[in-house]
Design an enzyme around this catalytic site. Structure first.
Site, PDB file in Angstrom:
ATOM      1  N   ASP A 312       0.832  -1.193   0.000  1.00  0.00           N
ATOM      2  CA  ASP A 312       0.000   0.000   0.000  1.00  0.00           C
ATOM      3  C   ASP A 312       0.873   1.252   0.000  1.00  0.00           C
ATOM      4  OD1 ASP A 312      -2.704   1.248   0.453  1.00  0.00           O
ATOM      5  OD2 ASP A 312      -1.705   1.959   2.272  1.00  0.00           O
ATOM      6  N   GLU A 346       1.380  -0.004  -5.030  1.00  0.00           N
ATOM      7  CA  GLU A 346       0.275   0.907  -5.337  1.00  0.00           C
ATOM      8  C   GLU A 346       0.790   2.335  -5.388  1.00  0.00           C
ATOM      9  OE1 GLU A 346      -3.727   2.703  -3.251  1.00  0.00           O
ATOM     10  OE2 GLU A 346      -1.801   2.497  -2.244  1.00  0.00           O
TER      11      GLU A 346
END
Length: 606
Positions: A312, A346
């Site tokens: 993330d 990401e």
């Protein structure tokens, strides 16, 4: 070579509009089944995990996934992206508010034993079924920050400008921030798995000063008495004037940097320095933080058995730490299963260079989500919605990761961040999602990811039904997404040839391999009906198959499939309706009888 350059080269070849793709399919060999990743959640996915005194609940999301996984596997899903299942601050938090990496729903802390998604035991059950089905499990790892410490800790800090986080907007002062992490649930069991207790020294930023009861972006710094003053003072109490001066162009260059503790330098340069994102920002310059999080990655591979990680917000923490962390995870995976772990980062950006910069630093075969491609889908969708003459499928690859680094691209149409109601909401016409899914699932380049919400629908205040729907021939509607996923599994193999001679309709063929069949695909953003109100069809001549073969569109309903016959020159006039996709295969080919796909779209009722 860019998509437009391909068109130019295509036009130079005796007026042909055909190009061949040099990029291999995402598989380890021509006889290997295509890989498809499936995101197993959306932002509002409901889950009722077991209470603290129990280990299982039939209504937890892990239990739900365990039930639907065999059907997903039979469809062609080879990997599942699991939600961030580490203990969160909120018992119903999705996990991006990470509190304890080492608690996967095992310890009674933060008002619950299980995570929102379920218990550690339910996770083990799910992963056992995944191994039986041959499906890899990709863990959503939140390594940038922690949330909601157990007590406050004192630290020197300065406030920084949210638009340029290199610019300090206050003098140093001591703050009290919630940066003591005692992990009482694990502590009752002897600090199981990790002995580390986190303190202010392990962070370099936070957003709340309990002493002043003030919200701001605070950069944690060393005691000012321990280092000499810099020559410039862009961090004085009057530095709001400095910020205005910089905005007016009267101050240029890089602001003077305070020596000692501060932001990591090897991060994205948006906002000057994008190390800080939210909550308590982990300082990977601290050796204990590096060691603990690296050990956690190895433990997830060795003890939990995950096959890879979705990282993330990778642009917000040290690129070099990420490279080091990946190296250790890969080594653990090689020892355990004889292959490296899958890692995808990401980075939400429309600038592909920000993604390739991260890929260049971390190396080691890392992937990244192709957010620029998703934004191209949205741009084309909005052009269609507004009736713009600029709507052009030939620009679909422009400045995308799929164009520049197809071997590193994980492609997607929607995810939990871009669905309606989210901060990164990206508008897409639901009717056009089928053509965008056809694009990522049936082409040679990229590793496609299918979104839970598009297959099963979303919940919440802006709930949506399953996407990619079309008339079922019986007065109702059905989703074409299961058909597209299965078509990838069965037919999307071999050399690719592109046909890009029209703004509103492009096509491609896959030649197949000795072991796997090919297909011919059309996608159209043309009008649904003509001026007389009749169905509007797009026809494109493409080379496929052998003379005399009959090819059928497997997306059509039984008894109503479009079919064509390959002519003596090996060409077919393939057709699809406006605002739709057509996927043609040999009528007698193996697997054609599995279409239309019988698929249970109500995952919540199972």
């Amino acid at each position: 070579m860019s998509w437009l350059n391909k068109l130019k080269h295509a036009g130079e070849r005796a007026g042909s509009n055909v190009t061949s793709s040099p990029h291999p399919a995402h598989s380890s060999g021509s006889s290997t089944e295509n890989k498809t990743l499936f995101q197993t959640f959306e932002w509002h996915t409901p889950s009722q995990p077991p209470p603290p005194n129990e280990t299982h609940s039939p209504s937890s999301h892990y239990a739900r996934l365990t039930r639907v996984l065999p059907q997903l596997s039979s469809l062609g899903v080879t990997s599942i992206w699991l939600p961030p299942g580490c203990k969160a601050n909120d018992p119903q938090g999705n996990g991006y508010d990470c509190y304890d990496l080492w608690d996967l729903g095992e310890f009674d802390q933060k008002w619950a034993r299980s995570t929102k998604w379920g218990s550690r035991e339910e996770l083990a059950d799910l992963m056992g079924v995944a191994r039986r089905e041959g499906v890899e499990c990709i863990w959503d790892a939140v390594l940038n920050h922690k949330t909601a410490g157990d007590a406050t800790d004192e630290s020197w800090a300065v406030e920084v400008d949210g638009e340029d986080r290199r610019v300090e907007t206050s003098s140093p002062r001591k703050i009290e921030a919630w940066l003591k992490y005692e992990f009482p649930g694990r502590d009752r069991e002897g600090m199981k798995y990790s002995k580390m207790r986190w303190r202010a020294e392990h962070f370099n930023g936070t957003d709340w000063d309990q002493r002043a009861e003030k919200n701001a972006i605070y950069k944690l710094v060393d005691d000012p008495a321990t280092y000499p003053k810099p020559h410039q003072q862009p961090f004085s109490s009057n530095s709001g004037m400095n910020r205005l001066a910089r905005f007016a162009g009267k101050v240029t260059g890089t602001p003077a940097q305070r020596p000692g503790k501060g932001w990591a330098e090897d991060v994205d340069d948006m906002h000057g320095n994008f190390d800080y994102l939210m909550f308590a920002n982990v300082d990977y310059a601290h050796p204990d933080a590096r060691k603990d999080v690296t050990r956690w990655g190895e433990w997830m591979v060795n003890d939990t058995g995950v096959d890879g990680f979705r990282l993330d917000a990778v642009q917000h923490f040290s690129f070099n730490f990420t490279r080091e962390w990946m190296s250790n995870v890969h080594a653990a995976s090689q020892r355990k299963r004889g292959r490296e772990a899958f890692v995808v980062g990401e980075i939400w950006t429309g600038e592909v260079e920000r993604i390739t910069r991260w890929l260049d630093v971390v190396g080691q075969g890392a992937y990244a989500y192709d957010s620029p491609l998703l934004y191209n889908f949205s741009r084309i969708s909005e052009d269609v919605r507004m009736g713009s003459k600029n709507a052009d499928l030939r620009t679909i690859l422009r400045d995308s990761l799929l164009e520049q680094r197809p071997q590193n691209a994980v492609t997607l149409v929607t995810n939990h961040d871009t669905q309606p109601g989210q901060s990164s909401y990206t508008p897409l016409n639901p009717q056009l999602k089928s053509i965008f899914y056809a694009f990522i699932l049936l082409r040679q380049e990229g590793y496609p990811c299918v979104f839970w919400g598009d297959l099963y629908g979303t919940k919440g205040p802006k709930a949506e039904p399953p996407a990619c729907t079309a008339p079922d021939g019986r007065g109702g509607r059905r989703s074409l997404l299961p058909d597209l996923v299965l078509a990838r599994k069965l037919f999307a193999y071999g050399e690719q040839t592109d046909y890009t001679d029209a703004m509103s309709c492009i096509g491609w063929t896959r030649a197949g391999t000795p072991q796997k069949p090919g297909c011919a695909v059309l996608i159209s953003i043309g009008p649904v009906a003509d001026k007389q109100g009749k169905d509007s069809w797009t026809v494109k001549k493409m080379a496929a198959g052998q003379p005399g073969e009959v090819w059928v569109d497997v997306l059509g309903n039984e008894g109503g499939r479009a079919e064509i016959t390959i002519d003596e020159e090996g060409n077919g006039l393939f057709a699809c309706k406006g605002m739709s996709a057509g996927v043609f295969v040999r009528q007698e080919g193996e697997g054609v009888g599995q279409f239309p796909v019988s698929f249970t779209l109500d995952a919540y009722g199972q």
